[in-house]
Design an enzyme around this catalytic site. Structure first.
Site, PDB file in Angstrom:
ATOM      1  N   ARG A  36       0.829  -1.212   0.000  1.00  0.00           N
ATOM      2  CA  ARG A  36       0.000   0.000   0.000  1.00  0.00           C
ATOM      3  C   ARG A  36       0.867   1.268   0.000  1.00  0.00           C
ATOM      4  NH1 ARG A  36      -5.223  -1.638   3.781  1.00  0.00           N
ATOM      5  NH2 ARG A  36      -6.159  -2.960   2.185  1.00  0.00           N
ATOM      6  N   LYS A 202     -20.366 -15.745   2.871  1.00  0.00           N
ATOM      7  CA  LYS A 202     -21.805 -15.519   3.046  1.00  0.00           C
ATOM      8  C   LYS A 202     -22.467 -14.864   1.845  1.00  0.00           C
ATOM      9  CE  LYS A 202     -21.528 -14.956   8.072  1.00  0.00           C
ATOM     10  NZ  LYS A 202     -21.752 -14.025   9.186  1.00  0.00           N
ATOM     11  N   GLY A 353      -9.307  -7.704  -1.282  1.00  0.00           N
ATOM     12  CA  GLY A 353      -9.600  -8.713  -0.266  1.00  0.00           C
ATOM     13  C   GLY A 353      -8.809  -9.999  -0.427  1.00  0.00           C
ATOM     14  N   GLY A 376     -13.888  -3.799   0.256  1.00  0.00           N
ATOM     15  CA  GLY A 376     -15.246  -3.298   0.488  1.00  0.00           C
ATOM     16  C   GLY A 376     -15.638  -2.231  -0.514  1.00  0.00           C
TER      17      GLY A 376
END
Length: 396
Positions: A36, A202, A353, A376
C-alpha cells in the site's frame, strides 16, 4: 464518472493534503507488507516533482483503547516511505495542534510530512470515522488543495476524506483514478462476455452485488461458503456446511431470476471437521454426507468454471472458492487464479480482499490487468453504489 485528477491542478508552492491508504499489516511494530505504501508513490512523487509540499493523512487499524495509541502509530510507515522516496519524511506524532501547524508551515517545496494516524481522533467520540464537521474543516485549513488517493476507504464518509473535500479543491490521485477507470469500465462498458466470480463465506455479504451483476454480467460463477446456501436452495443436503438458513428464499429467488446466468459448483471437497488435518474427499454437490461440510469447490467445478472463462473478455473476481488459508481446501482458489492468469485476451480484475491475497501469494499478481486496493470499496462500486469518498471530489 469524470472526476478531476491531480493533473488538473497547478501544485507548485501549494500545500497538498493527500489522503493515502497506509493501513499496512504490522507485527511487533514491523511492517510485514508494504504494497500500500508502494501504491501511493506515483501520486506522492508527482506532487514532489511539481514543486508542491506533501502532507499525508492515513488511518491504521481500529483505534479503541489508549493502548492502541502505542501500537498503531504511523511512525514505521514514515520510516519505510522515507526509504522508498529516498528523502526525509517528517513525522508529526499528533493529529492536530500547534506542533502540527508549525511543522506544516515550515515545509518547503518538494518536502513530505506524515500526520499521525487519523483514527487517533476516534478515541474522542469517533470524530474521524463519523466525519466530524469541525475536524474535517480543521484539517482542510492546513492546506491549499486536497488529493484523495485512498480507494480502500472511499466507501466510507470520514473526516479525512469527505470532511476535507468539503472545504478545499478536491481531486483524485493516480490510484483512485485507476480504480475508477478499470472498475467503472467493467461495470458500465465491459467487453463481453463479462463473467463475475463471487466467493467468500456468506450470501448476505454479496446479495446486492449478485442482484446488480445479474443485470450486467453474462455469467456469474459462485464458489466459497456462499455456494452452500444456493446448493441447499436447490434442494441438496449440505450436511454440516455453512448455510445461511434465513437467506434460502432469497437464494431461490436469485436462482429463478438468474436462470443459467448463475453457475454453481457441481462437486465439492468435503471434510468432517473445519481443520486442514481433517479427513476429506471429493463429493458431487448432491452427495455431501450428513456429517460433512463443503470446504472447497471440486475438480469438476473447476473444469466447468474454466469452460465458462475461456471465452470471457472481462472478468471480475471477488472472494475465494474455499477455505484458502488451509492448503487442503485451497485448490479451487488456486486453479481459478491460474485460469484467469492464463487468459490472454481478457481484462481481468480482482476486487481486493482475499482474492488479491491469493493472487499475490501464488505469484500471479503481474498476470492480472488490475488488482483493486479496496475490498469493500470495490464491492460497493460493482454494486453501482456512489462511493462517498469519490462523490465528494470535484467533477472535471
Amino acid at each position: 464518472m469524470m472526476k478531476a485528477t491531480i493533473k488538473d491542478l497547478d501544485l507548485k508552492g501549494k500545500t497538498v493534503l493527500v489522503r493515502a491508504d497506509f493501513n499496512v499489516p504490522l507485527e511487533d511494530g514491523k511492517i510485514t507488507n508494504d504494497k500500500r505504501i508502494t501504491a501511493a508513490l506515483p501520486t506522492i512523487k508527482y506532487i514532489i516533482n511539481a514543486g508542491g509540499k506533501v502532507v499525508l493523512f492515513s488511518h491504521l487499524g481500529r483505534v479503541k483503547t489508549e493502548e492502541d495509541l502505542e501500537t498503531l502509530s504511523l511512525l514505521p510507515v514514515g520510516n519505510r516511505l522515507s526509504e522508498k522516496l529516498d528523502q526525509d519524511v517528517y513525522f508529526v506524532n499528533t493529529t492536530k495542534g500547534e506542533e502540527l501547524e508549525s511543522a506544516i508551515e515550515d515545509l518547503k517545496n518538494r518536502e513530505v510530512l506524515l500526520v499521525e494516524n487519523t483514527r487517533f481522533e476516534d478515541l474522542d467520540g469517533k470524530k474521524e470515522s463519523k466525519n466530524d464537521e469541525a475536524l474535517g474543516k480543521y484539517w482542510a485549513s492546513l492546506g491549499d488543495v486536497f488529493v484523495n488517493d485512498a480507494f480502500g476507504t472511499a466507501h466510507r464518509s470520514h473526516a479525512s476524506n469527505v470532511g476535507i473535500s468539503e472545504h478545499l479543491p478536491a481531486v483524485s490521485g493516480f490510484l483512485i483514478e485507476k480504480e475508477i477507470d478499470f472498475l467503472g469500465e467493467a461495470v458500465l462498458n465491459p467487453k463481453r462476455p463479462l463473467v463475475a466470480i463471487l466467493g467468500g463465506a456468506k450470501v448476505s455479504d454479496k446479495i446486492t452485488v449478485i442482484e446488480s451483476l445479474l443485470e450486467k454480467a453474462d455469467k456469474i460463477l459462485i464458489g466459497g461458503g456462499m455456494a452452500n446456501t444456493f446448493l441447499r436452495a436447490q434442494g441438496y443436503d449440505t450436511g454440516k456446511s455453512l448455510v445461511e438458513e434465513d437467506k434460502l428464499d432469497l437464494a431461490k429467488s436469485l436462482l429463478e431470476k438468474g436462470k443459467d446466468k448463475l453457475v454453481l459448483p457441481v462437486d465439492v471437497v468435503a471434510a468432517k471437521e473445519f481443520s486442514n488435518d481433517s479427513e476429506h474427499a471429493v463429493r458431487d454437490a448432491s452427495e455431501i454426507e450428513a456429517d460433512e461440510m463443503a470446504l472447497d469447490v471440486g475438480p469438476k467445478t473447476v473444469e466447468l468454471f474454466e469452460e465458462v472463462l475461456k471465452d470471457a473478455k472481462t472478468v471480475v473476481w471477488n472472494g475465494p472458492m474455499g477455505v484458502f488459508e488451509m492448503s487442503n481446501f485451497a485448490q479451487g482458489t488456486i486453479k481459478v487464479c491460474e485460469s484467469l492468469a492464463k487468459l490472454e485476451d481478457a481484462i481481468t480484475i480482482i476486487g481486493g480482499g482475499d482474492s488479491a491475497t491469493a493472487a499475490e501469494q501464488l505469484g500471479f499478481e503481474e498476470d492480472f490487468t488490475h488488482i483493486s486496493t479496496g475490498g469493500g470499496a470495490s464491492l460497493e462500486f460493482l454494486e453501482g453504489k456512489e462511493l462517498p469518498g469519490i462523490k465528494a471530489l470535484n467533477d472535471k
